[in-house]
Design a protein around this motif. Structure first.
Motif, mmCIF file in Angstrom:
data_model
loop_
_atom_site.group_PDB
_atom_site.id
_atom_site.type_symbol
_atom_site.label_atom_id
_atom_site.label_comp_id
_atom_site.label_asym_id
_atom_site.label_seq_id
_atom_site.Cartn_x
_atom_site.Cartn_y
_atom_site.Cartn_z
ATOM 1 N N GLN A 19 0.806 -1.228 0.000
ATOM 2 C CA GLN A 19 0.000 0.000 0.000
ATOM 3 C C GLN A 19 0.837 1.275 0.000
ATOM 4 O OE1 GLN A 19 -3.334 0.265 -0.424
ATOM 5 N NE2 GLN A 19 -3.019 -1.909 -0.843
ATOM 6 N N ILE A 20 1.849 1.321 0.863
ATOM 7 C CA ILE A 20 2.668 2.543 0.935
ATOM 8 C C ILE A 20 3.386 2.750 -0.394
ATOM 9 C CG2 ILE A 20 4.698 3.597 2.031
ATOM 10 C CD1 ILE A 20 3.755 2.522 4.681
ATOM 11 N N SER A 21 3.943 1.669 -0.923
ATOM 12 C CA SER A 21 4.669 1.787 -2.197
ATOM 13 C C SER A 21 3.733 2.220 -3.313
ATOM 14 C CB SER A 21 5.330 0.459 -2.557
ATOM 15 O OG SER A 21 6.345 0.197 -1.634
ATOM 16 N N TYR A 22 2.476 1.841 -3.222
ATOM 17 C CA TYR A 22 1.550 2.190 -4.301
ATOM 18 C C TYR A 22 1.396 3.710 -4.414
ATOM 19 C CZ TYR A 22 -2.190 1.667 -7.659
ATOM 20 O OH TYR A 22 -2.925 1.723 -8.812
ATOM 21 N N SER A 23 1.626 4.391 -3.321
ATOM 22 C CA SER A 23 1.624 5.851 -3.380
ATOM 23 C C SER A 23 3.039 6.367 -3.664
ATOM 24 C CB SER A 23 1.099 6.394 -2.053
ATOM 25 O OG SER A 23 1.143 7.773 -2.039
ATOM 26 N N LEU A 24 4.004 5.798 -2.988
ATOM 27 C CA LEU A 24 5.393 6.272 -3.099
ATOM 28 C C LEU A 24 5.920 6.218 -4.544
ATOM 29 C CD1 LEU A 24 8.089 7.099 -1.723
ATOM 30 C CD2 LEU A 24 8.510 4.664 -1.304
ATOM 31 N N LEU A 25 5.673 5.096 -5.216
ATOM 32 C CA LEU A 25 6.257 4.912 -6.554
ATOM 33 C C LEU A 25 5.781 5.979 -7.531
ATOM 34 C CD1 LEU A 25 5.923 1.035 -6.744
ATOM 35 C CD2 LEU A 25 8.045 2.350 -6.622
ATOM 36 N N PHE A 26 4.497 6.315 -7.470
ATOM 37 C CA PHE A 26 3.959 7.286 -8.435
ATOM 38 C C PHE A 26 4.421 8.705 -8.109
ATOM 39 C CE2 PHE A 26 1.477 3.462 -8.686
ATOM 40 C CZ PHE A 26 1.496 3.222 -10.052
ATOM 41 N N ARG A 27 4.689 8.958 -6.838
ATOM 42 C CA ARG A 27 5.280 10.254 -6.457
ATOM 43 C C ARG A 27 6.720 10.334 -6.963
ATOM 44 N NH1 ARG A 27 3.307 12.638 -1.624
ATOM 45 N NH2 ARG A 27 4.743 14.301 -2.197
ATOM 46 N N GLY A 229 -1.809 6.338 14.246
ATOM 47 C CA GLY A 229 -1.812 5.244 13.266
ATOM 48 C C GLY A 229 -2.983 4.303 13.524
ATOM 49 N N ALA A 230 -3.188 3.939 14.796
ATOM 50 C CA ALA A 230 -4.287 3.034 15.152
ATOM 51 C C ALA A 230 -5.634 3.697 14.859
ATOM 52 C CB ALA A 230 -4.189 2.666 16.627
ATOM 53 N N GLU A 231 -5.700 5.001 15.078
ATOM 54 C CA GLU A 231 -6.948 5.730 14.849
ATOM 55 C C GLU A 231 -7.288 5.772 13.352
ATOM 56 O OE1 GLU A 231 -8.953 6.383 17.055
ATOM 57 O OE2 GLU A 231 -10.266 7.961 16.307
ATOM 58 N N VAL A 232 -6.263 5.930 12.516
ATOM 59 C CA VAL A 232 -6.507 5.907 11.065
ATOM 60 C C VAL A 232 -7.054 4.531 10.678
ATOM 61 C CG1 VAL A 232 -5.413 5.983 8.775
ATOM 62 C CG2 VAL A 232 -4.830 7.705 10.484
ATOM 63 N N ILE A 233 -6.483 3.487 11.235
ATOM 64 C CA ILE A 233 -6.973 2.135 10.918
ATOM 65 C C ILE A 233 -8.438 1.992 11.359
ATOM 66 C CG2 ILE A 233 -6.723 -0.345 11.431
ATOM 67 C CD1 ILE A 233 -3.698 0.131 11.661
ATOM 68 N N ARG A 234 -8.737 2.499 12.561
ATOM 69 C CA ARG A 234 -10.108 2.366 13.078
ATOM 70 C C ARG A 234 -11.099 3.105 12.173
ATOM 71 N NH1 ARG A 234 -13.891 4.757 15.895
ATOM 72 N NH2 ARG A 234 -12.812 6.744 16.141
ATOM 73 N N VAL A 235 -10.743 4.301 11.747
ATOM 74 C CA VAL A 235 -11.693 5.123 11.001
ATOM 75 C C VAL A 235 -11.721 4.755 9.519
ATOM 76 C CG1 VAL A 235 -12.261 7.503 10.344
ATOM 77 C CG2 VAL A 235 -11.462 7.012 12.656
ATOM 78 N N ARG A 236 -10.542 4.514 8.953
ATOM 79 C CA ARG A 236 -10.457 4.266 7.511
ATOM 80 C C ARG A 236 -10.652 2.786 7.184
ATOM 81 N NH1 ARG A 236 -5.667 3.404 4.017
ATOM 82 N NH2 ARG A 236 -6.226 4.061 1.924
ATOM 83 N N GLY A 237 -10.398 1.954 8.197
ATOM 84 C CA GLY A 237 -10.509 0.508 7.968
ATOM 85 C C GLY A 237 -9.241 -0.074 7.376
ATOM 86 N N LYS A 238 -8.237 0.736 7.161
ATOM 87 C CA LYS A 238 -6.954 0.284 6.616
ATOM 88 C C LYS A 238 -5.874 1.162 7.204
ATOM 89 C CE LYS A 238 -8.533 -0.257 1.895
ATOM 90 N NZ LYS A 238 -8.336 0.361 0.605
ATOM 91 N N SER A 239 -4.629 0.667 7.141
ATOM 92 C CA SER A 239 -3.557 1.454 7.713
ATOM 93 C C SER A 239 -3.203 2.637 6.799
ATOM 94 C CB SER A 239 -2.437 0.480 8.027
ATOM 95 O OG SER A 239 -1.286 0.709 7.506
ATOM 96 N N SER A 240 -2.583 3.661 7.383
ATOM 97 C CA SER A 240 -2.239 4.853 6.596
ATOM 98 C C SER A 240 -1.268 4.468 5.491
ATOM 99 C CB SER A 240 -1.619 5.929 7.490
ATOM 100 O OG SER A 240 -0.809 5.358 8.474
ATOM 101 N N ALA A 241 -1.453 5.021 4.323
ATOM 102 C CA ALA A 241 -0.575 4.656 3.210
ATOM 103 C C ALA A 241 -0.017 5.909 2.533
ATOM 104 C CB ALA A 241 -1.320 3.780 2.213
ATOM 105 N N ALA A 242 -0.899 6.791 2.032
ATOM 106 C CA ALA A 242 -0.408 7.983 1.325
ATOM 107 C C ALA A 242 0.402 8.878 2.266
ATOM 108 C CB ALA A 242 -1.581 8.768 0.734
ATOM 109 N N SER A 243 -0.054 9.011 3.518
ATOM 110 C CA SER A 243 0.696 9.878 4.447
ATOM 111 C C SER A 243 2.042 9.246 4.803
ATOM 112 C CB SER A 243 -0.123 10.178 5.712
ATOM 113 O OG SER A 243 -0.554 8.979 6.319
#
Ligand code: NDP
Length: 331
Positions: A19-27, A229-243
């Motif tokens: 997930q993180i790379s999916y944002s990182l690579l395009f940047r 980080g845990a709060e992003v998972i709770r609200v978004r349902g997935k771990s932070s990726a773009a940030s």
């Protein structure tokens, strides 16, 4: 110099199908790290079972028709992926599986980062800079360093920039000022809930941050940053990726280009004993960067409560280090 004559910079990314790379690579191929005129070669590393998915990501990268992407390859062998690389982002790590204890998680990741440290040691450019993102990030960085004896420990850093950015943004929102007005935040210690987000040296528009947001803010500030980080998972349902990807770019960019004069950022780097932290431990400190080198900011005053919070995070890291002792060749 004519832009066309620039030599490409070779960048390896592990966990490149995640997930993180999916944002990182395009940047990266948009020039967000090295600018729009610097050609880059990407070497993508994945575990064998994710190579199919990685090839799909590679197709999308090709379909960008990026003017700066001059080479792209997919690998499952770090010795191939890291050959002559200038920069490496070690993003891939095994998440905690069912029934896995903290020690198991440390162990399984320790083996991954030991192998990658050895591979970097063997084949990367001697000037390589390695940014570790995968968790448990401090201990993974320590293991990579110890397995790369021909590289200098200062060529490695672990990412605590997302925690730093979270702290900056929180102070900006609390004071209703832009993020650019916030300076002097520090993340000390482990990238875990034992980290100490320190507001005592922070300023907002040049005024002490605690004067702007009120002293009562501090306790909630520490807990909010620690648990974001845990709060992003709770609200978004997935771990932070773009940030996370953005923070990785911020950390590498500051490392390469330098922090503005008189300011600092937070990076997990090898301790030289500063602030009484065990030498050799990978610990998040305030650092200044200049000309591709980082330096721990010395001499900041710490009150007793801050010193205790920093020590608590150090204790957690010493425990982590003990669990992977066999992979880091300690006396
Ligand atoms: P992500 O891309 O979401 O996350 C990658 C790593 O970054 C995780 O360890 C994650 O930790 C960590 N991370 C997330 N946020 C932060 C932060 N704020 N600061 C520091 N670290 C952070 O994970 P995915 O599962 O989507 O992708 C991982 C990929 O790695 C998979 O494709 C897997 O196949 C691959 N992999 C590759 C390896 C290799 O190249 N040899 C080895 C192992 C895995 P956390 O889980 O705690 O959020």
């Amino acid at each position: 110099m004519d832009d066309k004559a620039k030599l490409p910079v070779t960048i390896a990314i592990s966990g490149a199908a995640g997930q993180i790379s999916y944002s990182l690579l395009f940047r990266l191929i948009a020039g967000d790290l090295l600018g729009p005129h610097q050609p880059i070669v990407l070497r993508l590393l994945e575990v064998p079972q994710a190579i199919g998915q990685l090839e799909g990501v590679a197709m999308e990268l090709e379909d960008f028709a990026s003017p700066i992407l001059v080479g792209l390859s997919c690998h499952s062998d770090p010795l191939e992926a890291f050959k002559a690389v200038d920069l490496a982002f070690l993003v891939g790590a095994r998440p905690r599986g069912p029934g896995m204890e903290r020690g198991d998680l440390l162990e399984v990741n320790a083996e991954i980062f030991a192998e990658q440290g050895r591979a970097l040691n063997a084949v990367a450019k001697r000037s390589v800079k390695v940014l570790v993102v995968g968790n448990p990030v401090n201990t993974n960085t320590l293991i990579a360093i110890r397995n790369a004896p021909d590289l200098d420990a200062s060529q490695f850093s672990g990412m605590t920039r997302l925690d730093h950015n979270r702290a900056v943004s929180l102070l900006a929102r609390a004071s209703q000022r832009p993020c650019t007005s916030v300076e002097g935040v520090i993340i000390w210690g482990n990238h875990s809930t034992s980290q100490y987000p320190d507001v005592h040296h922070a300023t907002i528009n040049g005024r002490p941050a605690l004067e702007c947001v009120g002293k009562d803010f501090e306790a909630s500030f520490i807990e909010t940053v620690r648990r974001r980080g845990a709060e992003v998972i709770r609200v978004r349902g997935k771990s932070s990726a773009a940030s996370g990807a953005h923070a990785a770019l911020c950390q590498m960019r500051d490392w390469l280009r330098g922090t503005p004069k008189g300011s600092w950022t937070s990076m997990a780097v090898v301790s030289d004993g500063s602030y009484g932290i065990t030498q050799g431990l990978v610990f998040s400190f305030p650092v200044e960067t200049h000309d591709g080198h980082w330096r721990i900011v010395e001499g900041l005053a710490l009150d007793a409560a801050s010193a205790a919070l920093i020590k608590a995070s150090e204790s957690e890291l010493l425990q982590e280090r003990d669990l992977v002792r066999h992979l880091i060749d300690l006396p």
